[in-house]
Write an enzyme that holds these catalytic residues in place. Sequence first.
Site, mmCIF file in Angstrom:
data_model
loop_
_atom_site.group_PDB
_atom_site.id
_atom_site.type_symbol
_atom_site.label_atom_id
_atom_site.label_comp_id
_atom_site.label_asym_id
_atom_site.label_seq_id
_atom_site.Cartn_x
_atom_site.Cartn_y
_atom_site.Cartn_z
ATOM 1 N N VAL A 172 0.800 -1.230 0.000
ATOM 2 C CA VAL A 172 0.000 0.000 0.000
ATOM 3 C C VAL A 172 0.829 1.276 0.000
ATOM 4 C CG1 VAL A 172 -2.051 -1.010 1.051
ATOM 5 C CG2 VAL A 172 -0.272 -0.030 2.523
ATOM 6 N N LYS A 215 7.172 3.936 6.247
ATOM 7 C CA LYS A 215 6.523 4.113 4.935
ATOM 8 C C LYS A 215 5.046 3.703 4.969
ATOM 9 C CE LYS A 215 8.738 3.015 1.126
ATOM 10 N NZ LYS A 215 9.561 2.173 0.203
ATOM 11 N N TYR A 256 7.637 3.536 14.691
ATOM 12 C CA TYR A 256 6.227 3.119 14.728
ATOM 13 C C TYR A 256 5.364 4.257 15.260
ATOM 14 C CZ TYR A 256 2.083 0.323 15.782
ATOM 15 O OH TYR A 256 0.793 -0.171 15.846
ATOM 16 N N TYR A 289 -7.012 15.359 5.759
ATOM 17 C CA TYR A 289 -7.924 14.953 4.673
ATOM 18 C C TYR A 289 -9.378 15.205 5.075
ATOM 19 C CZ TYR A 289 -4.944 13.052 1.039
ATOM 20 O OH TYR A 289 -4.064 12.938 -0.009
ATOM 21 N N ARG A 349 5.798 -10.652 20.511
ATOM 22 C CA ARG A 349 5.035 -9.979 21.562
ATOM 23 C C ARG A 349 4.762 -10.914 22.730
ATOM 24 N NH1 ARG A 349 0.890 -6.276 18.285
ATOM 25 N NH2 ARG A 349 0.910 -8.065 16.892
HETATM 26 N N1 UDP Z 1 7.664 -8.618 27.270
HETATM 27 C C1 UDP Z 1 8.250 -9.537 28.123
HETATM 28 N N2 UDP Z 1 8.651 -10.739 27.614
HETATM 29 C C2 UDP Z 1 8.500 -11.081 26.301
HETATM 30 C C3 UDP Z 1 7.882 -10.154 25.426
HETATM 31 C C4 UDP Z 1 7.478 -8.922 25.940
HETATM 32 O O1 UDP Z 1 8.415 -9.276 29.330
HETATM 33 O O2 UDP Z 1 8.885 -12.211 25.934
HETATM 34 C C5 UDP Z 1 7.184 -7.327 27.804
HETATM 35 C C6 UDP Z 1 7.643 -6.082 27.027
HETATM 36 O O3 UDP Z 1 8.890 -5.625 27.487
HETATM 37 C C7 UDP Z 1 6.513 -5.108 27.319
HETATM 38 C C8 UDP Z 1 5.283 -6.007 27.498
HETATM 39 O O4 UDP Z 1 5.783 -7.328 27.711
HETATM 40 O O5 UDP Z 1 6.751 -4.425 28.541
HETATM 41 C C9 UDP Z 1 4.385 -6.039 26.278
HETATM 42 O O6 UDP Z 1 5.194 -6.239 25.142
HETATM 43 P P1 UDP Z 1 4.623 -6.503 23.685
HETATM 44 O O7 UDP Z 1 5.800 -6.690 22.794
HETATM 45 O O8 UDP Z 1 3.606 -7.580 23.725
HETATM 46 O O9 UDP Z 1 3.834 -5.200 23.250
HETATM 47 P P2 UDP Z 1 3.988 -3.621 23.517
HETATM 48 O O10 UDP Z 1 2.884 -3.344 24.458
HETATM 49 O O11 UDP Z 1 5.334 -3.331 24.133
HETATM 50 O O12 UDP Z 1 3.825 -3.018 22.183
#
Ligand code: UDP
Length: 313
Positions: free
Chosen positions: A57, A91, A145, A159, A186
Amino acid sequence: MRILITGGAGFIGSHLCDRLLADGHEVIAMDNLSTGNVDNIAHLAGHERFQFIKHDVTNYIFIKGELDAVLHLASLPSPVDYLNLPIQTLKVGALGTHKTLGLAMAKGARYLLASTSEVYGDPLVHPQHEDYWGNVNPVGPRGVYDESKRFAEALVMAYHNYHGVDTRIVRIFNTYGPRMRMDDGRVVPNFICQALRGEPLTVYDDGSRTRSFCYVSDLVEGMIRLLQSDEVTPVNIGNPDEMTILDFAHKVLELTGSDSPIEFVTPTDARTADDPKVRCPDIGKARRVLGWSPQVSLEEGLRRTIEYFRGKV
Ligand code: UDP
């Protein structure tokens, strides 16, 4: 309605495809498959009201015929993904939002931007309500991000105000459910897969950071209500049930029945740089304007998600 969903082969996008098809709409899913996966929409192949287009996109988008709505979900929302692909992240938030807004304007379609709680950065106001402007480090690793979504929101409002496009902005807080990628880094897929494999659960630092987790069907319901509403300014959609990551690890152990240990890890890469210390949505506006609140408890949502991952690990 005839609806385009960018990021339609992703985790949230594919659930939105299912729901909109079930509601009787015609759905075009667009995805460049960089992090999306056709497995998420394979069950829709051959559906008479469904079409998939593989396209990036950030390039000009051509869609034949009329469109009633454009839902822009294409993005790289996992910290691991946007740290690996920082320029693509910028992007898709900037150029991708521009292209999809241009398309919506040309078609006279309603537009919905999937924004994020990351616009609040490492918040100094807690819980986060929509009027809070945030605390983002533009040059930190998460900046690619966060700033792309902040720019996207500004572009949507421009817009709307300058071209009269009928726009909506949803700020999505941590969401989980089936079809999350096992390797997206995550916390939800990490902990569930680690627990199911009997591996240690990797709690970063001391596990005291907080998050609140919303089940995907609740998010989808909120997004559809927002699309159908007249609310142009951003609306938070998330579950206000806040917990520490350490408590979340114990919850995953309890529900999987796993005897995995918990391991405190201090990542040496950028993963936890600028990691928000707390996050919890104020959903007063969603309750008031959309009559929305989450319905699926963490236990129930996690059970469904664990079942999904059980078949994969
Ligand atoms: N986190 C963690 N262990 C993992 C992955 C993530 O302790 O294996 C923690 C990370 O540091 C953050 C929270 O879990 O504080 C949520 O992280 P995630 O990447 O799910 O999403 P975010 O809310 O940071 O975008």
